[in-house]
Design an enzyme around this catalytic site. Structure first.
Site, mmCIF file in Angstrom:
data_model
loop_
_atom_site.group_PDB
_atom_site.id
_atom_site.type_symbol
_atom_site.label_atom_id
_atom_site.label_comp_id
_atom_site.label_asym_id
_atom_site.label_seq_id
_atom_site.Cartn_x
_atom_site.Cartn_y
_atom_site.Cartn_z
ATOM 1 N N HIS A 35 1.748 4.585 -2.888
ATOM 2 C CA HIS A 35 1.972 6.031 -2.732
ATOM 3 C C HIS A 35 3.355 6.431 -3.243
ATOM 4 C CE1 HIS A 35 -1.680 6.411 -0.446
ATOM 5 N NE2 HIS A 35 -1.236 5.730 0.585
ATOM 6 N N ASP B 60 -5.557 8.707 3.802
ATOM 7 C CA ASP B 60 -5.700 8.815 2.351
ATOM 8 C C ASP B 60 -7.004 9.511 1.955
ATOM 9 O OD1 ASP B 60 -3.319 7.486 2.164
ATOM 10 O OD2 ASP B 60 -4.215 5.520 1.824
ATOM 11 N N HIS C 184 0.836 -1.211 0.000
ATOM 12 C CA HIS C 184 0.000 0.000 0.000
ATOM 13 C C HIS C 184 0.863 1.251 0.000
ATOM 14 C CE1 HIS C 184 -3.462 2.507 1.575
ATOM 15 N NE2 HIS C 184 -2.421 3.237 1.959
ATOM 16 N N GLU C 185 1.863 1.278 0.890
ATOM 17 C CA GLU C 185 2.740 2.450 0.982
ATOM 18 C C GLU C 185 3.551 2.639 -0.293
ATOM 19 O OE1 GLU C 185 2.557 4.671 3.295
ATOM 20 O OE2 GLU C 185 1.060 3.489 4.379
#
Length: 369
Positions: free
Chosen positions: A62, A161, A58-59
């Site tokens: 980004h 987010d 997930h990170e």
């Protein structure tokens, strides 16, 4: 970062694990051991590790999205409440921030889709509502956890987010500072609701609420600070009435200077006014314990400190100060002579003074002469 352990480097970004995360794994193992013994403890730890592997993915959603806009990410740290990617800066263009914000949850959507569609996982009631229930299949619980991560992260609680998506949408209709202020207030309200729910549902929500509240407040202040300082030169914030030590000075002379001056940092300059180093008050105290009053300041001063020009932008100087983690920046003129020092403390004082002026709020700047 203090108390974090580097475990990998992926595409130039260091992945760190905070010590509290390791303690969290120990707690998980103990909790599952009480429920079902050794096998349950191993399965519980494996599930958490797989879940946080999804958090890392997930990170990196980004991180890779931010990299498209020239934004680097030195490291990402895993905490018990999730992952934190240390982006060098947050995109100020609304469209860019929107893309970076949704890139993380999009990764979890892909992971959940792969587990459900490709592997044919069946998301039964136990998997969706009781992630800690070992009776549900591990992959099914992992798919459900990724769906939960998507829904939770898209809650419009800045700086999560969903909160960043909210700010990006607001910034399309108003200036960046005002959008941040509104999103931060909504985030703080959501943090209060998290903490309230934590009293009745899960104490972890109290920790998340506290984290969201503090992070929203900090980023709101940071954005306001950047707006206030944008366009200002270093000379607008530096301390120019400073006492300096000569290269021949001793610690005894430095003590005399410390007692009659209000400074905490003392530059050491040569006869031509060029800086040679910096002696801090704390460094002076340590040096006195280890040496004697006749010790030369050249032996104990900090060297190779970052320097900036007095006409350089304050915003870029602050970036240098934060990156170097130095006690102060030495400010030089065109002749490379010391004309002042810049510290986080005097920058903060300038921020308090300027933010107290109503005309500076929400991007309505006063002229600077």
């Amino acid at each position: 970062m203090v108390w974090s352990i580097p475990i990998a480097r992926i595409a130039g970004t260091v992945v760190r694990v905070h010590v509290t995360f390791l303690l969290f794994l120990v707690w998980i193992a103990g909790a599952y051991w009480r429920i079902g013994g050794q096998d349950a403890a191993i399965e519980g730890v494996v599930f958490i590790v797989l879940l946080f592997a999804c958090v890392v993915a997930h990170e990196f959603g980004h991180i890779f999205a931010a990299r498209r806009y020239g934004i680097k990410t030195p490291d990402v740290t895993l905490w018990p409440i999730g992952g934190v990617a240390n982006l060098e800066r947050i995109p100020e263009k609304p469209r860019e921030e929107l893309i970076v914000a949704v890139a993380g949850p999009a990764v979890n959507v892909v992971i959940a889709a792969l587990l459900v569609l490709v592997l044919g996982m069946d998301l039964d009631t136990a998997a969706m509502t009781e992630l800690e229930n070992p009776r549900a299949g591990m992959m099914a619980r992992l798919a459900a956890a990724n769906i939960f991560l998507v829904l939770f992260n898209l809650i419009p609680a800045f700086p999560m987010d969903g909160g960043r998506v909210l700010r990006a949408v607001l910034a399309m209709r108003m200036n960046h500072v005002a959008a941040t202020h509104i999103a931060a207030r909504i985030g703080q309200g959501a943090a209060f609701l998290f903490a309230l729910a934590g009293l009745f549902i899960n104490p972890m929500l109290i920790v998340i609420g506290l984290f969201v509240y503090l992070a929203a407040s900090a980023e709101s202040q940071q954005v306001a600070f950047k707006d206030v300082t944008r366009g200002l030169p270093v000379r607008a914030a530096m301390m120019n009435s400073i006492e300096a030590l000569t290269t021949s000075a001793t610690l005894d002379e430095a003590v005399d200077l410390m007692l009659r001056a209000s400074q905490k940092e003392f530059p050491v300059v040569d006869g031509a006014g060029h800086p040679r180093g910096l002696l801090t008050r704390d460094g002076l105290i340590v040096a006195l314990r280890q040496g004697g009053p006749s010790t030369s300041v050249l032996e104990v001063m900090k060297q190779d400190l970052p320097t900036v020009r007095d006409g350089q932008s304050l915003e870029s100087a602050l970036h240098v100060l934060n990156r170097a983690k130095a006690p102060a920046l030495l400010v030089l003129n065109e002749a490379q002579q010391l004309v002042g020092i810049l510290t986080s403390e005097n920058i903060g004082e300038m921020m308090m003074v300027r933010s107290a002026q109503p005309d500076w709020r929400f991007g309505r700047k006063r002229s600077y002469a």
